[in-house]
Design a protein around this motif. Structure first.
Motif: not given
Length: 120
Positions: A2-6, A8-16, A62-67, A83-86
């Protein structure tokens, strides 16, 4: 997915990426002490890597809030720990930081906890 998990994945990568950009900014200036860091604060803040990290951090928020609109906070926040793993893996690849047995075990615990949360 779903959109939320997409999002969330983007937010995880962006955080790293944000943390990597900040690390590169500090690493390139060879700041080996707090005194040296304080003396070079303007250089650090004007570094293109620091600016890129700041921009990425703002977009990440902004992406995190959207997620969070689509994903439960308890699930989203726990999955965000991926994100810690990345960051650990990227630190090893780009900065030759130690990846010992304890860190690998920690990574496995983070993965196991994340899997347990998303299983319905």
């Amino acid at each position: 997915m779903g959109v939320g998990y997409i999002l969330l994945t983007l937010a995880i990568v962006m955080r790293a990426c944000t943390d990597l950009f900040f690390k590169v900014a500090v690493h390139q200036l060879h700041l080996d002490s707090l005194e040296n860091f304080v003396r070079h604060v303007p250089d650090v803040l004007c570094s293109r890597w620091m600016i890129l990290g700041g921009i990425t951090a703002i977009v990440n928020i902004m992406v995190w809030i959207g997620a969070l609109k689509y994903v439960d906070l308890s699930v989203g926040y726990t999955l965000f720990s991926l994100s810690y793993i990345l960051i650990i893996l990227a630190g090893n690849v780009f900065f030759h930081e130690k990846l010992d047995r304890n860190r690998i075990i920690g990574i496995l615990f983070i993965c196991a906890g994340s899997v347990l949360l998303v299983i319905k």
